[in-house]
Design a protein around this motif. Structure first.
Motif, PDB file in Angstrom:
ATOM      1  N   LYS A   1      35.220  36.132  46.421  1.00  0.00           N
ATOM      2  CA  LYS A   1      35.557  35.171  47.472  1.00  0.00           C
ATOM      3  C   LYS A   1      37.005  34.708  47.410  1.00  0.00           C
ATOM      4  O   LYS A   1      37.555  34.249  48.416  1.00  0.00           O
ATOM      5  CB  LYS A   1      34.630  33.952  47.380  1.00  0.00           C
ATOM      6  CG  LYS A   1      33.175  34.252  47.682  1.00  0.00           C
ATOM      7  CD  LYS A   1      32.343  32.979  47.642  1.00  0.00           C
ATOM      8  CE  LYS A   1      30.888  33.254  48.015  1.00  0.00           C
ATOM      9  NZ  LYS A   1      30.085  32.009  47.963  1.00  0.00           N
ATOM     10  N   VAL A   2      37.603  34.794  46.208  1.00  0.00           N
ATOM     11  CA  VAL A   2      38.967  34.300  46.056  1.00  0.00           C
ATOM     12  C   VAL A   2      39.733  35.183  45.074  1.00  0.00           C
ATOM     13  O   VAL A   2      39.176  35.648  44.070  1.00  0.00           O
ATOM     14  CB  VAL A   2      38.985  32.827  45.587  1.00  0.00           C
ATOM     15  CG1 VAL A   2      38.330  32.668  44.222  1.00  0.00           C
ATOM     16  CG2 VAL A   2      40.400  32.270  45.553  1.00  0.00           C
TER      17      VAL A   2
ATOM     18  N   VAL B   1      34.366  27.942  43.663  1.00  0.00           N
ATOM     19  CA  VAL B   1      33.674  29.216  43.467  1.00  0.00           C
ATOM     20  C   VAL B   1      33.168  29.299  42.032  1.00  0.00           C
ATOM     21  O   VAL B   1      33.675  28.620  41.135  1.00  0.00           O
ATOM     22  CB  VAL B   1      34.594  30.429  43.746  1.00  0.00           C
ATOM     23  CG1 VAL B   1      34.943  30.508  45.221  1.00  0.00           C
ATOM     24  CG2 VAL B   1      35.852  30.389  42.880  1.00  0.00           C
TER      25      VAL B   1
ATOM     26  N   ILE C   1      39.349  37.268  52.152  1.00  0.00           N
ATOM     27  CA  ILE C   1      39.282  36.465  50.924  1.00  0.00           C
ATOM     28  C   ILE C   1      40.440  35.475  50.889  1.00  0.00           C
ATOM     29  O   ILE C   1      41.493  35.705  51.479  1.00  0.00           O
ATOM     30  CB  ILE C   1      39.287  37.345  49.648  1.00  0.00           C
ATOM     31  CG1 ILE C   1      40.596  38.117  49.507  1.00  0.00           C
ATOM     32  CG2 ILE C   1      38.099  38.287  49.640  1.00  0.00           C
ATOM     33  CD1 ILE C   1      40.734  38.834  48.188  1.00  0.00           C
ATOM     34  N   ARG C   2      40.205  34.371  50.186  1.00  0.00           N
ATOM     35  CA  ARG C   2      41.286  33.405  50.004  1.00  0.00           C
ATOM     36  C   ARG C   2      42.219  33.880  48.900  1.00  0.00           C
ATOM     37  O   ARG C   2      41.788  34.502  47.931  1.00  0.00           O
ATOM     38  CB  ARG C   2      40.699  32.042  49.649  1.00  0.00           C
ATOM     39  CG  ARG C   2      40.055  31.321  50.834  1.00  0.00           C
ATOM     40  CD  ARG C   2      39.341  30.071  50.387  1.00  0.00           C
ATOM     41  NE  ARG C   2      38.144  30.392  49.623  1.00  0.00           N
ATOM     42  CZ  ARG C   2      37.553  29.555  48.776  1.00  0.00           C
ATOM     43  NH1 ARG C   2      38.067  28.364  48.551  1.00  0.00           N
ATOM     44  NH2 ARG C   2      36.456  29.917  48.146  1.00  0.00           N
TER      45      ARG C   2
ATOM     46  N   TYR D   1      39.685  41.747  54.112  1.00  0.00           N
ATOM     47  CA  TYR D   1      38.441  41.289  53.480  1.00  0.00           C
ATOM     48  C   TYR D   1      38.186  39.795  53.632  1.00  0.00           C
ATOM     49  O   TYR D   1      37.138  39.300  53.199  1.00  0.00           O
ATOM     50  CB  TYR D   1      38.428  41.698  52.003  1.00  0.00           C
ATOM     51  CG  TYR D   1      38.286  43.196  51.854  1.00  0.00           C
ATOM     52  CD1 TYR D   1      37.055  43.827  51.980  1.00  0.00           C
ATOM     53  CD2 TYR D   1      39.409  43.997  51.664  1.00  0.00           C
ATOM     54  CE1 TYR D   1      36.928  45.204  51.889  1.00  0.00           C
ATOM     55  CE2 TYR D   1      39.301  45.381  51.566  1.00  0.00           C
ATOM     56  CZ  TYR D   1      38.054  45.975  51.681  1.00  0.00           C
ATOM     57  OH  TYR D   1      37.940  47.343  51.601  1.00  0.00           O
TER      58      TYR D   1
ATOM     59  N   LYS E   1      44.038  40.330  52.174  1.00  0.00           N
ATOM     60  CA  LYS E   1      43.505  39.076  52.727  1.00  0.00           C
ATOM     61  C   LYS E   1      42.939  39.296  54.136  1.00  0.00           C
ATOM     62  O   LYS E   1      41.827  38.849  54.450  1.00  0.00           O
ATOM     63  CB  LYS E   1      44.614  38.021  52.763  1.00  0.00           C
ATOM     64  CG  LYS E   1      44.195  36.685  53.369  1.00  0.00           C
ATOM     65  CD  LYS E   1      45.391  35.745  53.421  1.00  0.00           C
ATOM     66  CE  LYS E   1      45.027  34.428  54.093  1.00  0.00           C
ATOM     67  NZ  LYS E   1      44.124  33.613  53.253  1.00  0.00           N
TER      68      LYS E   1
ATOM     69  N   THR F   1      28.596  40.503  42.397  1.00  0.00           N
ATOM     70  CA  THR F   1      28.829  39.349  43.256  1.00  0.00           C
ATOM     71  C   THR F   1      30.079  39.579  44.095  1.00  0.00           C
ATOM     72  O   THR F   1      31.114  39.971  43.556  1.00  0.00           O
ATOM     73  CB  THR F   1      29.013  38.081  42.392  1.00  0.00           C
ATOM     74  OG1 THR F   1      27.865  37.921  41.558  1.00  0.00           O
ATOM     75  CG2 THR F   1      29.191  36.850  43.267  1.00  0.00           C
ATOM     76  N   PRO F   2      30.040  39.336  45.400  1.00  0.00           N
ATOM     77  CA  PRO F   2      31.233  39.525  46.239  1.00  0.00           C
ATOM     78  C   PRO F   2      32.364  38.600  45.806  1.00  0.00           C
ATOM     79  O   PRO F   2      32.127  37.444  45.418  1.00  0.00           O
ATOM     80  CB  PRO F   2      30.732  39.166  47.643  1.00  0.00           C
ATOM     81  CG  PRO F   2      29.248  39.311  47.582  1.00  0.00           C
ATOM     82  CD  PRO F   2      28.858  38.954  46.188  1.00  0.00           C
TER      83      PRO F   2
ATOM     84  N   GLU G   1      32.746  34.914  41.207  1.00  0.00           N
ATOM     85  CA  GLU G   1      33.198  35.094  42.589  1.00  0.00           C
ATOM     86  C   GLU G   1      34.716  35.142  42.693  1.00  0.00           C
ATOM     87  O   GLU G   1      35.262  35.255  43.794  1.00  0.00           O
ATOM     88  CB  GLU G   1      32.665  33.956  43.465  1.00  0.00           C
ATOM     89  CG  GLU G   1      31.143  33.925  43.567  1.00  0.00           C
ATOM     90  CD  GLU G   1      30.628  32.680  44.249  1.00  0.00           C
ATOM     91  OE1 GLU G   1      29.571  32.772  44.906  1.00  0.00           O
ATOM     92  OE2 GLU G   1      31.268  31.602  44.131  1.00  0.00           O
TER      93      GLU G   1
END
Length: 205
Positions: free
Chosen positions: A6-7, A159, A105-106, A103, A100, A3-4, A163
């Motif tokens: 996200k944070v 999320v 991402i948060r 990519y 950050k 899974t990518p 993730e």
């Protein structure tokens, strides 16, 4: 296929900054201000968790640990000494900002910190310029390793555990996150963290 991510949940002390008020700094304070270190440290252990939980102020903490008797210096001078102990890890700060940007991402801070010290560190080192939210113990009245602070972080980030990736220098905190399905990397050095991120498909130049 994984899974990518996200944070990135990011500890601050020991990762991008030095720890806020470690024993080594307390020993320096005892020497500088002529305190009985054992007595000071014993009092520190009684009150610091409460301070980090946002239930007392830094002034309250100092009144109970240092200024319970007359001193030749002021609480403001002592507090300034505490603040000045923080040093940045400039290489890690730059690395996280590149991560950050590269990519998208948060970045969310997930840390145990008293309010005044946390505020000082955020403002002094411009952490709010690249960290999207601060889930700090003093703000949310929860401390790691309480599982609730991790589940709160997931809710705020909105999320799934799979993730999220959690970066911390303390393995015990990472293991709690892993028990909830959050992936984790123990930060030992910049190069080791850089290599560990490769397994999540993130190669930072």
């Amino acid at each position: 296929m994984s899974t990518p991510i996200k944070v990135l949940f990011l500890d601050m002390g020991g990762v991008i900054l030095t720890n806020g008020w470690p024993q080594s700094s307390r020993k320096l304070a005892a020497e500088k201000f002529s305190l009985d270190f054992k007595e000071f440290n014993d009092r520190h252990k009684l009150f610091f968790d409460t301070y980090e939980s946002g239930k007392i102020s830094l002034d309250d903490y100092l009144q109970q640990t240092v200024f319970y008797e007359p001193r030749s210096f002021t609480p403001e001078v002592f507090a300034d000494f505490i603040f000045q102990q923080t040093q940045p890890d400039n290489d890690m700060l730059a690395f996280v900002q590149k991560l950050k940007k590269q990519y998208g991402i948060r970045i969310i801070a997930l840390n145990n910190e008293g309010r005044e010290l946390n505020d000082y560190r955020i403002r002094t080192f411009g952490l709010d310029k690249f960290i999207d939210a601060f889930i700090s113990s003093a703000f949310v009245k929860l401390r790691k390793p309480d599982k609730e602070i991790y589940t709160l972080a997931l809710d705020i980030a909105f999320v799934k555990p799979s993730e999220a990736l959690y970066l911390d220098d303390r393995l015990v905190f990472i293991n709690v996150a892993r028990s909830l399905g959050i992936q984790g990397i123990q930060h030992i050095s910049l190069e080791e963290t850089r290599r560990a991120l490769l397994q999540y498909g993130m190669a930072v130049d």
